[in-house]
Design a protein around this motif. Structure first.
Motif, PDB file in Angstrom:
ATOM      1  N   SER A   3       0.836  -1.196   0.000  1.00 41.40           N
ATOM      2  CA  SER A   3       0.000   0.000   0.000  1.00 41.40           C
ATOM      3  C   SER A   3       0.871   1.247   0.000  1.00 41.40           C
ATOM      4  O   SER A   3       2.035   1.215   0.398  1.00 41.40           O
ATOM      5  CB  SER A   3      -0.932   0.010   1.218  1.00 41.40           C
ATOM      6  N   LEU A   4       0.289   2.336  -0.471  1.00 45.13           N
ATOM      7  CA  LEU A   4       0.900   3.652  -0.338  1.00 45.13           C
ATOM      8  C   LEU A   4      -0.091   4.550   0.390  1.00 45.13           C
ATOM      9  O   LEU A   4      -1.301   4.333   0.312  1.00 45.13           O
ATOM     10  CB  LEU A   4       1.292   4.234  -1.700  1.00 45.13           C
ATOM     11  N   THR A   5       0.434   5.549   1.104  1.00 48.35           N
ATOM     12  CA  THR A   5      -0.408   6.463   1.868  1.00 48.35           C
ATOM     13  C   THR A   5      -0.116   7.888   1.446  1.00 48.35           C
ATOM     14  O   THR A   5       1.040   8.292   1.331  1.00 48.35           O
ATOM     15  CB  THR A   5      -0.161   6.303   3.385  1.00 48.35           C
ATOM     16  N   VAL A   6      -1.188   8.630   1.217  1.00 51.04           N
ATOM     17  CA  VAL A   6      -1.090  10.042   0.866  1.00 51.04           C
ATOM     18  C   VAL A   6      -1.737  10.833   1.999  1.00 51.04           C
ATOM     19  O   VAL A   6      -2.822  10.479   2.473  1.00 51.04           O
ATOM     20  CB  VAL A   6      -1.799  10.342  -0.468  1.00 51.04           C
ATOM     21  N   GLN A   7      -1.089  11.896   2.448  1.00 46.35           N
ATOM     22  CA  GLN A   7      -1.613  12.669   3.584  1.00 46.35           C
ATOM     23  C   GLN A   7      -1.428  14.164   3.334  1.00 46.35           C
ATOM     24  O   GLN A   7      -0.459  14.591   2.703  1.00 46.35           O
ATOM     25  CB  GLN A   7      -0.908  12.265   4.875  1.00 46.35           C
ATOM     26  N   VAL A   8      -2.374  14.944   3.849  1.00 47.15           N
ATOM     27  CA  VAL A   8      -2.290  16.387   3.721  1.00 47.15           C
ATOM     28  C   VAL A   8      -3.014  17.030   4.888  1.00 47.15           C
ATOM     29  O   VAL A   8      -3.989  16.473   5.413  1.00 47.15           O
ATOM     30  CB  VAL A   8      -2.907  16.864   2.380  1.00 47.15           C
ATOM     31  N   THR A   9      -2.515  18.172   5.326  1.00 46.71           N
ATOM     32  CA  THR A   9      -3.219  18.992   6.308  1.00 46.71           C
ATOM     33  C   THR A   9      -3.743  20.214   5.569  1.00 46.71           C
ATOM     34  O   THR A   9      -2.969  21.009   5.024  1.00 46.71           O
ATOM     35  CB  THR A   9      -2.290  19.412   7.456  1.00 46.71           C
ATOM     36  N   THR A  10      -5.056  20.324   5.494  1.00 50.06           N
ATOM     37  CA  THR A  10      -5.671  21.364   4.678  1.00 50.06           C
ATOM     38  C   THR A  10      -7.038  21.723   5.241  1.00 50.06           C
ATOM     39  O   THR A  10      -7.535  21.074   6.168  1.00 50.06           O
ATOM     40  CB  THR A  10      -5.808  20.886   3.217  1.00 50.06           C
ATOM     41  N   THR A  11      -7.645  22.741   4.680  1.00 50.14           N
ATOM     42  CA  THR A  11      -9.003  23.123   5.044  1.00 50.14           C
ATOM     43  C   THR A  11      -9.978  22.405   4.119  1.00 50.14           C
ATOM     44  O   THR A  11      -9.884  22.519   2.891  1.00 50.14           O
ATOM     45  CB  THR A  11      -9.193  24.646   4.905  1.00 50.14           C
ATOM     46  N   VAL A  12     -10.905  21.650   4.691  1.00 48.36           N
ATOM     47  CA  VAL A  12     -11.898  20.937   3.884  1.00 48.36           C
ATOM     48  C   VAL A  12     -12.846  21.972   3.276  1.00 48.36           C
ATOM     49  O   VAL A  12     -13.348  22.857   3.984  1.00 48.36           O
ATOM     50  CB  VAL A  12     -12.682  19.926   4.738  1.00 48.36           C
ATOM     51  N   PRO A  13     -13.131  21.919   1.971  1.00 47.49           N
ATOM     52  CA  PRO A  13     -13.961  22.935   1.330  1.00 47.49           C
ATOM     53  C   PRO A  13     -15.395  22.971   1.876  1.00 47.49           C
ATOM     54  O   PRO A  13     -16.008  21.927   2.122  1.00 47.49           O
ATOM     55  CB  PRO A  13     -13.960  22.523  -0.150  1.00 47.49           C
ATOM     56  N   VAL A  14     -15.909  24.178   2.059  1.00 49.73           N
ATOM     57  CA  VAL A  14     -17.292  24.361   2.486  1.00 49.73           C
ATOM     58  C   VAL A  14     -18.232  23.742   1.451  1.00 49.73           C
ATOM     59  O   VAL A  14     -18.055  23.924   0.236  1.00 49.73           O
ATOM     60  CB  VAL A  14     -17.606  25.857   2.661  1.00 49.73           C
ATOM     61  N   GLY A  15     -19.213  22.989   1.936  1.00 52.54           N
ATOM     62  CA  GLY A  15     -20.159  22.328   1.045  1.00 52.54           C
ATOM     63  C   GLY A  15     -19.887  20.861   0.835  1.00 52.54           C
ATOM     64  O   GLY A  15     -20.702  20.163   0.209  1.00 52.54           O
ATOM     65  N   ARG A  16     -18.768  20.320   1.366  1.00 52.76           N
ATOM     66  CA  ARG A  16     -18.520  18.884   1.257  1.00 52.76           C
ATOM     67  C   ARG A  16     -19.511  18.125   2.137  1.00 52.76           C
ATOM     68  O   ARG A  16     -19.848  18.558   3.243  1.00 52.76           O
ATOM     69  CB  ARG A  16     -17.090  18.546   1.684  1.00 52.76           C
ATOM     70  N   ALA A  17     -19.975  16.990   1.639  1.00 51.07           N
ATOM     71  CA  ALA A  17     -20.917  16.167   2.397  1.00 51.07           C
ATOM     72  C   ALA A  17     -20.162  15.236   3.335  1.00 51.07           C
ATOM     73  O   ALA A  17     -19.052  14.780   3.033  1.00 51.07           O
ATOM     74  CB  ALA A  17     -21.784  15.354   1.445  1.00 51.07           C
ATOM     75  N   PHE A  18     -20.773  14.946   4.484  1.00 48.22           N
ATOM     76  CA  PHE A  18     -20.259  13.966   5.432  1.00 48.22           C
ATOM     77  C   PHE A  18     -21.371  12.970   5.739  1.00 48.22           C
ATOM     78  O   PHE A  18     -22.440  13.357   6.218  1.00 48.22           O
ATOM     79  CB  PHE A  18     -19.758  14.643   6.712  1.00 48.22           C
ATOM     80  N   ALA A  19     -21.110  11.705   5.433  1.00 51.05           N
ATOM     81  CA  ALA A  19     -22.096  10.650   5.634  1.00 51.05           C
ATOM     82  C   ALA A  19     -21.711   9.808   6.834  1.00 51.05           C
ATOM     83  O   ALA A  19     -20.526   9.536   7.059  1.00 51.05           O
ATOM     84  CB  ALA A  19     -22.196   9.765   4.388  1.00 51.05           C
ATOM     85  N   GLY A  20     -22.713   9.371   7.596  1.00 45.83           N
ATOM     86  CA  GLY A  20     -22.461   8.512   8.737  1.00 45.83           C
ATOM     87  C   GLY A  20     -21.990   7.140   8.299  1.00 45.83           C
ATOM     88  O   GLY A  20     -22.533   6.566   7.357  1.00 45.83           O
ATOM     89  N   VAL A  21     -20.978   6.622   8.972  1.00 44.43           N
ATOM     90  CA  VAL A  21     -20.530   5.260   8.696  1.00 44.43           C
ATOM     91  C   VAL A  21     -21.618   4.277   9.108  1.00 44.43           C
ATOM     92  O   VAL A  21     -21.846   3.257   8.461  1.00 44.43           O
ATOM     93  CB  VAL A  21     -19.208   4.967   9.435  1.00 44.43           C
ATOM     94  N   THR A  22     -22.312   4.586  10.208  1.00 37.75           N
ATOM     95  CA  THR A  22     -23.544   3.907  10.576  1.00 37.75           C
ATOM     96  C   THR A  22     -24.671   4.923  10.400  1.00 37.75           C
ATOM     97  O   THR A  22     -24.431   6.083  10.075  1.00 37.75           O
ATOM     98  CB  THR A  22     -23.495   3.396  12.023  1.00 37.75           C
ATOM     99  N   LYS A  23     -25.917   4.516  10.628  1.00 40.06           N
ATOM    100  CA  LYS A  23     -27.044   5.414  10.367  1.00 40.06           C
ATOM    101  C   LYS A  23     -27.006   6.608  11.300  1.00 40.06           C
ATOM    102  O   LYS A  23     -27.148   6.491  12.516  1.00 40.06           O
ATOM    103  CB  LYS A  23     -28.369   4.657  10.542  1.00 40.06           C
TER     104      LYS A  23
END
Length: 460
Positions: free
Chosen positions: A248-268
């Protein structure tokens, strides 16, 4: 190569196979932190409820501020969330989703000068609480088409102004994502590409932790890389002498998440939309599988909200056929071919789909199908009931379309709606949906088993 693994859900292999995660911030819901009151009106009933701004803690560091976009669904305390595209949520089928993003950009907390906001809206004096309530009410009117009003007059005028002024704004880009995060191929070749998508200037790249295989992560020119930019293409360079394996390879960044991005529950848990972000750490992982000969599969899953299910995609980069069984049916992927198997699921159904294949291969995908607002799901159920019995309840659900609440430690409700006497009814409807989903899968399995009897590699 293949579509990315299912956003917002877990994937697992047996043994020590690395797990691909296509990217996006992951976070835990903290609570409803800045709120006032609103009134929901359904079928002649009136219900008071909290309306305002949620907080999340980002895994790896950072905080998020969000509003809910599923009025009738409860927000679960300490629920895990994952950043995802609009198409993986109810926003994907909502033509007003772009207007919700405009509201987020032009109201609290993006506009934290409440005096200026009140002047622009002509609302009268606003507090943080009433500004948050008015913003949430305006969002609910677009996300759920709800008849909802803010209790505070200034908050209500703000909600009206936001609704009238809102214009379509496109979906924002992801904070970090990987295209084709699951790749496969033969030893002695470069496997990929894995393409980086990010709004940040640069991301860090870390190669396989196990260096004994000699596998390196390189750029398009074949040179090892430790960082990448948006659009950068990464490859796994596998030596000809490498034993069959995975990395595997891993990509990482510290940034500001753009306004308007959706976040869905892993469970309900109630779907959220981002209103503000601190500097947050985001990680994505890609995996590669290689061998000298035989079948070399790369498998991934993606939620298909338009079709109401999950698509399982298998790519075979080997020189022999790859066969796998899913839900009682065996599928056949010739060398160099791609095979996508759609699996229909009921809305709000948790699932675990296990694939078994050649030489003891086992891979599982799990998650939750959450593609619609709870209100629209219940309304559709009520319409079906009305079609079967025209005299039933005048074609409307019997009681407010609420889904109960989850109490916070301080006694306030985390949910977007307050508890009501309709909660048992909603629980019954939800259970019925799960049972219907299970029945559908059972019938699908019976159908696929019958098809399988026609040949060793029956196609659907």
């Amino acid at each position: 190569m293949v579509a990315g693994p299912l956003a917002g859900t877990g994937t697992a292999d047996t043994g020590s196979t690395p797990v691909a995660r296509p990217g996006g911030a992951t976070a835990t819901l903290t609570g409803l932190t800045v709120a006032d009151r609103a009134v929901l009106r359904i079928d002649g009933r009136r219900q008071e409820l909290p309306a305002g701004l949620f907080a999340m803690t980002v895994d790896g560091g950072g905080t998020l501020k969000t509003y809910g976009v599923d009025l009738h669904s409860p927000a679960q305390e300490n629920a895990a969330y994952a950043e995802t595209s609009w198409s993986q949520t109810s926003l994907g089928a909502n033509p007003a989703a772009g207007k919700i993003r405009w509201i987020l950009q032009h109201s609290y907390p993006q506009v934290d000068d409440l005096t200026a906001l009140a002047k622009a809206a002509g609302s009268g004096p606003l507090t943080r609480e009433t500004a948050a309530a008015g913003t949430q009410v305006a969002i609910w009117r677009h996300s759920d088409r709800a008849r909802v009003d803010a209790l505070d007059p200034a908050a209500e005028r703000l909600a009206d102004w936001l609704g009238k002024q809102a214009r379509y704004v496109p979906e924002p880009p992801p904070s970090l994502s990987l295209e084709s995060p699951v790749v496969a191929g033969r030893t002695g070749t470069r496997l990929g590409p894995v393409t980086v998508r990010t709004g940040a200037a640069r991301v860090t790249v870390a190669g396989p932790a196990d260096t004994t295989s000699g596998v390196r992560v390189t750029g398009a020119d074949g040179r090892p890389v430790t960082s990448a930019v948006n659009g950068g293409r990464l490859w796994f360079d596998v030596p000809a002498a490498a034993a069959p394996g995975t990395a595997s390879l891993t990509v990482q960044v510290t940034t500001t998440v753009p306004v308007g991005r959706a976040f869905a529950g892993v469970t309900k848990s109630q779907t959220q939309i981002l209103a503000g972000s601190s500097e947050s750490t985001t990680t994505a992982t890609a995996t590669a599988t290689w061998a000298k000969k035989g079948p070399i599969p790369a498998l991934s899953a993606r939620k298909n909200c338009a079709a109401g299910g999950v698509d399982i995609t298998a790519v075979n980069q080997g020189d022999a056929a790859f066969a796998f069984e899913l839900l009682g049916t065996e599928h056949y992927v010739p060398p160099g071919a791609v095979r996508t198997v759609p699996v229909p699921l009921a809305e709000d159904q948790a699932y675990e789909l296990t694939l078994t294949g050649t030489d003891g291969f086992v891979k599982a995908f799990d998650g939750l199908l959450d593609c619609a607002t709870t209100g629209s799901t219940l309304a559709a159920t009520a319409r079906k009931d009305q079609d079967r019995d025209p005299g039933a309840a005048g074609g409307t659900p019997a009681g407010p379309l609420t889904a109960g609440t989850v109490p916070m430690g301080g006694g306030e409700d985390l949910a977007a709606t307050g508890a009501s006497g309709a909660t048992p009814m909603i629980a019954g409807v939800a259970l019925g949906m799960v049972l219907l989903g299970g029945t559908a899968l059972f019938l699908l399995r019976r159908k696929e088993q019958a098809a399988a009897e026609e040949g060793p590699y029956a196609e659907e």
